[in-house]
Design a protein around this motif. Sequence first.
Motif, short mmCIF file in Angstrom:
data_model
loop_
_atom_site.label_atom_id
_atom_site.label_comp_id
_atom_site.label_asym_id
_atom_site.label_seq_id
_atom_site.Cartn_x
_atom_site.Cartn_y
_atom_site.Cartn_z
N THR A 1 -31.90 -149.00 60.75
CA THR A 1 -32.38 -148.04 61.74
C THR A 1 -33.90 -147.95 61.71
N GLY A 2 -34.48 -147.88 60.50
CA GLY A 2 -35.93 -147.83 60.39
C GLY A 2 -36.59 -149.06 60.98
N ARG A 3 -36.00 -150.21 60.74
CA ARG A 3 -36.56 -151.46 61.29
C ARG A 3 -36.45 -151.48 62.81
N SER A 4 -35.38 -150.90 63.35
CA SER A 4 -35.24 -150.81 64.81
C SER A 4 -36.34 -149.96 65.41
N TYR A 5 -36.62 -148.83 64.75
CA TYR A 5 -37.68 -147.95 65.25
C TYR A 5 -39.05 -148.61 65.13
N LEU A 6 -39.23 -149.47 64.14
CA LEU A 6 -40.50 -150.19 64.02
C LEU A 6 -40.69 -151.14 65.20
N VAL A 7 -39.61 -151.83 65.61
CA VAL A 7 -39.68 -152.67 66.81
C VAL A 7 -40.02 -151.81 68.03
N GLU A 8 -39.39 -150.65 68.13
CA GLU A 8 -39.67 -149.74 69.24
C GLU A 8 -41.14 -149.34 69.25
N THR A 9 -41.70 -149.11 68.08
CA THR A 9 -43.12 -148.74 67.99
C THR A 9 -44.00 -149.85 68.54
N ALA B 1 -47.33 -144.06 63.35
CA ALA B 1 -45.88 -144.27 63.32
C ALA B 1 -45.55 -145.53 62.53
N GLU B 2 -46.30 -146.61 62.76
CA GLU B 2 -46.05 -147.86 62.03
C GLU B 2 -46.20 -147.66 60.53
N LYS B 3 -47.27 -146.98 60.11
CA LYS B 3 -47.52 -146.73 58.69
C LYS B 3 -46.36 -145.96 58.06
N ASN B 4 -45.86 -144.94 58.75
CA ASN B 4 -44.78 -144.13 58.20
C ASN B 4 -43.44 -144.84 58.24
N LEU C 1 -41.26 -160.66 66.44
CA LEU C 1 -41.08 -161.10 65.05
C LEU C 1 -40.16 -160.15 64.29
N GLN C 2 -40.38 -158.85 64.45
CA GLN C 2 -39.56 -157.87 63.74
C GLN C 2 -38.12 -157.87 64.27
N ALA C 3 -37.96 -157.96 65.59
CA ALA C 3 -36.61 -157.95 66.17
C ALA C 3 -35.83 -159.19 65.77
#
Length: 444
Positions: free
Chosen positions: A254-262, A215-218, A274-276
Motif C-alpha cells: 500500500t505504501g509503495r502504491s501511494y509513492l507511485v501516486e505521489t 509526501a515522498e520523504k514520509n 519505475l516504482q509501478a
Amino acid sequence: MKQIALTTKLFLRVALGIGLITSFVITHAQTARRGSGDLVQLMKQAELRAEPSAPDECNSSQGGNDEAQQIAALKTCIALLENLGRWPAQKNAYQQLSQMLQNRPKVEQLNLLQELSNKMRRYDNPVKAMAIKRDILNDPAATNNQRVVQHQGLAIDSALVFFDPTMARHHLNEIETINRQRRNSLRQEFVDLMDATTAGARAAVLLSEGDYSGAEKNYDKYISGYQQYLAQIPRLEREFRVDSPDAVRGYIYTGRSYLVETFLRAGDLDRAELQARALLKDQLGVLSAGSPLLARSLNLYGRVLIQQGRFREAQYFNAKALAALERSGVEPQARIKLQSQAAQIDLGMVNGDWALAYATWESYRRAKTISGEPPMFEPAWVVVLTRAGKPELALQESTQAWQRAQRLPPASKLRAEAQAFHAMALSSNGQYAQAADLARESVP
C-alpha cells in the motif's frame, strides 16, 4: 465567434503549457520507454500458475472441536481467500469469527473489526468502514495501538478521499499526541514501527496538500520502517502478539502504491513508472492472479501508461485488473473497482469512444453515490461530458473539481489542470469572458 476563438486559443495554450495535450491527445510523454513485454509474460505465468486449493466457504468445523483451533482455522482460510480474491466468502467468514469472539476479550473483538474495516475500505463500503473505525476509537477498551491504527486510516481517507484537510490534520495530530505519550515505554522496535505508522499518515496529508517532496520523504520512511518490522517479526513473535508477515507485506504494498501516486501527481512519470513496474514485478511473483492487491497495482501501472500516452499497453493491464475484480466479487462501489473504472473513462476518451467513456462515467458516478464517498471528477472528463452533449453537467462537475483544487499550492500542476478544464467547461456553456480570465490565470 471572435470570443470563442480567443477562448479556444487560450485553452490550447494552457493545455500545451501544462502538458495536457501531450498526456491525453497528441503524442507520447517524453519518458524512458521500457516496454511492458516482461510484465505481460509475468502476468501470463501468474495466470498459468496453479492456485492453492481453497474451499468455497470457510467453516469453523475445519478446526475440530477446540475453539482456539476453530478460530485459527477461520483466520487461515480468510488469509487464503484474500490472496485468491474471494471477497464474499471472506465476509461470511468474518461473520462466523465475530460470533465466536463474542465471549473473548474485547481487544480481540476490536482487532477483528479493525481488520474487517481495513478490507471494507477497499472492497466494499468505505463509508461504513470509516464508521467502524470511529466506533473503535470511541470504545473504552481500545488500546493505544488500536487507536493509532484507526486514526491513521481516518487521516488517510479524510485527506485523499473526502477532501477534508482539517479532519485529516486532526487525526494526524491525535496520532502524534498518543505516540509522544508512550514513546519512552516502548521497546525500540515498536518505537520505530510507531514512527513509520505516523509517517504514513503524514505522507497522505502532505500529498493532499500538494507537498510532493514531503509526501515522498514520509512514504519512504513508512515503507522502510515496515520493511524493517517485517524482518523482525520472527524474533518478536516469540514474545509478543504481532502482525502476520502477509499483513505487513500488504501494508508495504500500500505504501509503495501511494509513492507511485505521489510521483504521478508531481508529474514525474519516469519515477512513477519505475516504482509501478517494481511493485508489479514483486507481486506477480508471489500473489495469485486473482488477488485484489495485484489488481490495484495493475490498475496503477495502467494509469502511469495512460499519462505516458501508451494507451494500448494501459488497456491490457487495466482490463486484467477489471477482470480480476469482477471474479473476486468486490462490491460495485468498492474503491479498488472505481479506480479501474476511472482509468476506463480516460481510455475511452483518448480512443475517441465517447459513448463508452460516458456510459462508464455514469456507472462510476452511480457507484460513488451508493458508496457515499464524494464523487471524484478528473478535470479532463470535461471533454467526455461535453462530447456526450452534456455541457451543463460538465460545468457542474468541473466546478466541484476546480473548487477542490483551490487548496493546492498556486504552482501545482493539478491546480492548473483543474482551472484549464474548468475554463473549457465555462466556454462550452457560453461563459466566454469568465473562461478567458480563468485560462489566463492557468498559464504557468
